[in-house]
Scaffold this motif. Structure first.
Motif, PDB file in Angstrom:
ATOM      1  N   TYR A 155      28.539  -1.275 -25.665  1.00 32.55           N
ATOM      2  CA  TYR A 155      28.083  -2.212 -26.694  1.00 32.55           C
ATOM      3  C   TYR A 155      29.265  -2.775 -27.482  1.00 32.55           C
ATOM      4  N   TRP A 156      29.070  -3.974 -28.007  1.00 30.94           N
ATOM      5  CA  TRP A 156      29.912  -4.499 -29.079  1.00 30.94           C
ATOM      6  C   TRP A 156      28.983  -5.157 -30.093  1.00 30.94           C
ATOM      7  N   ALA A 157      29.503  -5.534 -31.244  1.00 34.51           N
ATOM      8  CA  ALA A 157      28.605  -6.031 -32.294  1.00 34.51           C
ATOM      9  C   ALA A 157      29.281  -7.069 -33.178  1.00 34.51           C
ATOM     10  N   SER A 158      28.446  -7.936 -33.735  1.00 31.85           N
ATOM     11  CA  SER A 158      28.847  -8.821 -34.823  1.00 31.85           C
ATOM     12  C   SER A 158      28.354  -8.187 -36.122  1.00 31.85           C
ATOM     13  N   VAL A 159      29.234  -8.085 -37.104  1.00 29.97           N
ATOM     14  CA  VAL A 159      28.908  -7.399 -38.353  1.00 29.97           C
ATOM     15  C   VAL A 159      29.394  -8.230 -39.537  1.00 29.97           C
ATOM     16  N   MET A 160      29.157  -7.719 -40.738  1.00 27.22           N
ATOM     17  CA  MET A 160      29.693  -8.324 -41.946  1.00 27.22           C
ATOM     18  C   MET A 160      31.016  -7.654 -42.299  1.00 27.22           C
ATOM     19  N   ALA A 161      31.958  -8.439 -42.776  1.00 23.70           N
ATOM     20  CA  ALA A 161      33.204  -7.902 -43.330  1.00 23.70           C
ATOM     21  C   ALA A 161      33.388  -8.485 -44.728  1.00 23.70           C
ATOM     22  N   TYR A 162      34.084  -7.737 -45.577  1.00 18.91           N
ATOM     23  CA  TYR A 162      34.289  -8.218 -46.947  1.00 18.91           C
ATOM     24  C   TYR A 162      35.573  -7.641 -47.524  1.00 18.91           C
ATOM     25  N   ARG A 163      36.049  -8.283 -48.566  1.00 16.52           N
ATOM     26  CA  ARG A 163      37.203  -7.779 -49.302  1.00 16.52           C
ATOM     27  C   ARG A 163      36.720  -6.709 -50.283  1.00 16.52           C
ATOM     28  N   THR A 164      37.334  -5.549 -50.235  1.00 15.22           N
ATOM     29  CA  THR A 164      36.900  -4.452 -51.105  1.00 15.22           C
ATOM     30  C   THR A 164      37.308  -4.670 -52.554  1.00 15.22           C
ATOM     31  N   ASP A 165      38.193  -5.634 -52.809  1.00 15.84           N
ATOM     32  CA  ASP A 165      38.633  -5.912 -54.183  1.00 15.84           C
ATOM     33  C   ASP A 165      37.982  -7.163 -54.761  1.00 15.84           C
ATOM     34  N   ALA A 166      36.898  -7.640 -54.116  1.00 14.63           N
ATOM     35  CA  ALA A 166      36.363  -8.962 -54.472  1.00 14.63           C
ATOM     36  C   ALA A 166      35.209  -8.945 -55.451  1.00 14.63           C
ATOM     37  N   VAL A 257      31.891 -11.245 -38.557  1.00  8.70           N
ATOM     38  CA  VAL A 257      33.096 -10.973 -37.767  1.00  8.70           C
ATOM     39  C   VAL A 257      32.693 -10.198 -36.525  1.00  8.70           C
ATOM     40  N   TRP A 258      33.460 -10.366 -35.444  1.00 11.42           N
ATOM     41  CA  TRP A 258      33.276  -9.519 -34.279  1.00 11.42           C
ATOM     42  C   TRP A 258      33.912  -8.177 -34.585  1.00 11.42           C
ATOM     43  N   HIS A 259      33.098  -7.144 -34.563  1.00 11.95           N
ATOM     44  CA  HIS A 259      33.607  -5.837 -34.924  1.00 11.95           C
ATOM     45  C   HIS A 259      34.832  -5.474 -34.078  1.00 11.95           C
ATOM     46  N   GLY A 260      35.805  -4.878 -34.762  1.00 20.30           N
ATOM     47  CA  GLY A 260      37.052  -4.504 -34.116  1.00 20.30           C
ATOM     48  C   GLY A 260      38.193  -5.438 -34.466  1.00 20.30           C
ATOM     49  N   ARG A 261      37.860  -6.682 -34.828  1.00 15.22           N
ATOM     50  CA  ARG A 261      38.917  -7.654 -35.082  1.00 15.22           C
ATOM     51  C   ARG A 261      39.732  -7.358 -36.331  1.00 15.22           C
ATOM     52  N   LEU A 262      39.181  -6.551 -37.238  1.00 15.94           N
ATOM     53  CA  LEU A 262      39.908  -6.248 -38.475  1.00 15.94           C
ATOM     54  C   LEU A 262      40.576  -4.884 -38.451  1.00 15.94           C
ATOM     55  N   ASP A 263      40.422  -4.143 -37.346  1.00 20.92           N
ATOM     56  CA  ASP A 263      40.917  -2.768 -37.323  1.00 20.92           C
ATOM     57  C   ASP A 263      42.398  -2.676 -37.659  1.00 20.92           C
ATOM     58  N   ALA A 264      43.201  -3.529 -37.034  1.00 15.73           N
ATOM     59  CA  ALA A 264      44.641  -3.466 -37.275  1.00 15.73           C
ATOM     60  C   ALA A 264      44.970  -3.801 -38.730  1.00 15.73           C
ATOM     61  N   LEU A 265      44.261  -4.784 -39.301  1.00 16.23           N
ATOM     62  CA  LEU A 265      44.500  -5.157 -40.693  1.00 16.23           C
ATOM     63  C   LEU A 265      44.122  -4.018 -41.634  1.00 16.23           C
ATOM     64  N   ILE A 266      42.991  -3.389 -41.364  1.00 12.67           N
ATOM     65  CA  ILE A 266      42.541  -2.280 -42.216  1.00 12.67           C
ATOM     66  C   ILE A 266      43.524  -1.119 -42.132  1.00 12.67           C
TER      67      ILE A 266
END
Length: 374
Positions: A155-166, A257-266
Motif C-alpha cells: 500500500y501507499w497513501a495520500s495524507v495530510m501534512a502540516y507545519r507543527t509551528d503553524a 501529500v503523498w506519504h513518504g515525501r516528507l520523511d527526509a525533511l522531517i
C-alpha cells in the motif's frame, strides 16, 4: 506536465509512478540495479543445488521503488532459487502492445491495482492459480487486494501534512480541521489533476461523510465543499516534491501529500508532520501477462514476495506498507508508525475505490478543469 489519466482510453492511469520514483531519502545508499531487458530468458538448465538457472523478467516502475525491490525481493529470490531477475520499466501502453502482439518481454507485472483492472478488461493477463501460491493461503491479504488476475503487494497513501509551528500549538486531526480555516488559519495546498486523481474524498470527509459511506462519491457535494476551501488554496501542486517545498518555505501551513515525501525533511529537523486520519490508500499488485515465457518462475517470485519476512524487509527499506498483516510482527515500532497498512492506519483511512474511479474519472477530470478555471 501532461495529465497521464487523460492520455489513455478509459482514463487508464491511477498509479503512482512519480511517487514511486521520488520518495526523498528513504532509499539512500541503495545501488541502482535495474536493468533493461531485451527479452525473457529461455535457459531451463538446473545447477548442482537443484535451483533453476533461467532468467525471469519483471516489470516495475523503477527509481527508488525499483531499487527497494531489488534489495528486498529480487536479490534474496535469486539467492534462494538461482533464478536471475532482470527488470524493465515500461509503462502500461507499451506493456499492453507487447501482450497484444503475443510477445511480452516480461514475465511478472508489478503495477497499480487500477492497471490490473484495465489489463483484465483487455484480456491481457493470466487468471492467477492461487493454488500455486502457497504463501498466499496464510497471508491474510485483504479481499479487495485479491482479484482474478492480481494479488496485492503493498500500500501507499495520500495524507495530510502540516507545519507543527503553524497553529499556536494546535494539531489538525482530520480533514474537517484542514477545511476549518478559522481555527487553523493559513494557506492550504491540494493536489492538481496533473499529479493524480482529484481529492474529492477529502472534501467529503471534511463535510462529515463517514469513511464507509464515501462511495459512490457524491460529486456535486464534493465540489461544493472544495469551493469553500478554494480561496485559501495557495497552490494546486502537480509534482510530489512540491508540498514539501511549499510547507518548508511557509507558503502554506497544511497540504495533502503523498506519504513518504516528507520523511527526509522531517528527519533533518523541519517542523513538519503527517496526519493520518482520512488517508486515501492505493495499492500495487503482482500479476502475470498473457503469454509469459517463464510461467513457473513467475509464480515462484510472486509467492516469494508474499512471505511476511520479505514484506517486512521491503517496508524497512521503503515506506510502502505490507499487504500481509503478519509482516508487522517483524517490523520495528518506528517503521510501523509510518506505514499505511498498520492496524491503526487501516482503521482511520480508506481504500480508493478503483472501479468507481475508472468508470467516472473522465467526467470528474473534465469538471475539475472547469472548476479550477472558474
Amino acid at each position: 506536465m501532461t495529465n497521464r489519466f487523460a492520455a489513455l482510453p478509459h482514463g487508464a492511469r491511477i498509479d503512482r509512478r512519480v511517487f514511486l520514483r521520488g520518495v526523498g531519502g528513504v532509499a539512500a545508499g541503495i545501488a541502482a540495479t535495474s536493468l533493461t531487458a531485451c527479452g525473457t530468458g529461455t535457459s531451463r538448465s538446473v545447477n548442482s543445488g537443484g535451483k533453476s538457472s533461467k532468467t525471469l523478467v519483471v516489470r516495475n516502475s523503477g527509481g527508488t521503488y525499483g531499487d527497494a525491490n531489488q534489495q528486498a525481493i529480487y536479490d534474496p529470490f535469486t539467492k534462494e532459487t538461482g533464478i536471475q531477475v532482470k527488470v524493465v520499466n515500461i509503462e502500461y501502453a507499451q506493456m499492453l502492445a507487447q501482450i497484444k502482439q503475443g510477445r511480452p518481454q516480461f514475465d511478472v507485472i508489478d503495477d497499480s491495482m487500477a492497471d490490473f483492472v484495465l489489463f483484465k478488461q483487455q484480456g491481457a493477463t493470466e487468471e492467477l492459480d492461487y493454488d500455486r501460491l502457497k504463501n498466499f493461503k496464510s497471508s491474510g491479504i485483504a479481499k479487495n487486494l485479491v482479484t482474478s488476475n492480481a494479488v496485492g503487494k503493498n500500500y501507499w497513501a495520500s495524507v495530510m501534512a502540516y507545519r507543527t509551528d503553524a497553529f499556536g500549538g494546535k494539531k489538525p486531526s482530520s480533514w474537517a480541521d484542514f477545511w476549518d480555516t478559522r481555527t487553523f488559519s493559513g494557506n492550504r495546498a491540494l493536489q492538481a489533476l496533473d499529479a493524480d486523481l482529484p481529492e474529492l474524498e477529502f472534501a467529503l470527509l471534511a463535510d462529515g461523510v463517514p469513511l464507509d459511506k464515501l462511495y459512490p462519491l457524491d460529486v456535486d457535494r464534493a465540489f461544493k465543499v472544495l469551493s469553500e476551501i478554494k480561496p485559501h488554496v495557495r497552490k494546486f501542486w502537480d509534482t510530489g516534491a512540491l508540498p514539501g517545498v511549499l510547507l518548508g518555505r511557509k507558503e502554506v501551513d497544511a497540504s495533502s501529500v503523498w506519504h513518504g515525501r516528507l520523511d527526509a525533511l522531517i528527519k533533518s529537523g523541519s517542523p513538519l508532520a503527517y496526519q493520518w486520519n482520512g488517508a486515501r490508500r492505493q495499492s500495487n499488485a503482482l500479476g502475470i501477462p498473457k503469454g509469459a515465457a517463464n510461467l513457473d518462475a513467475a509464480y515462484r517470485l510472486i509467492d516469494f514476495a508474499l512471505q511476511p519476512e520479505v514484506q517486512a524487509a521491503y517496508a524497512e527499506i521503503y515506506p510502502m506498507a505490507p499487504s500481509v498483516p503478519a509482516a508487522y510482527k517483524k517490523l520495528s515500532t518506528t517503521t510501523t508508525a509510518n506505514l499505511a497498512s498498520s492496524p491503526g492506519h487501516l482503521e482511520s483511512g480508506f481504500d480508493l475505490d478503483v472501479e468507481w474511479w475508472i468508470k467516472n474519472q473522465d467526467a470528474v477530470s473534465k469538471r475539475w478543469q472547469e472548476w479550477t478555471h472558474a
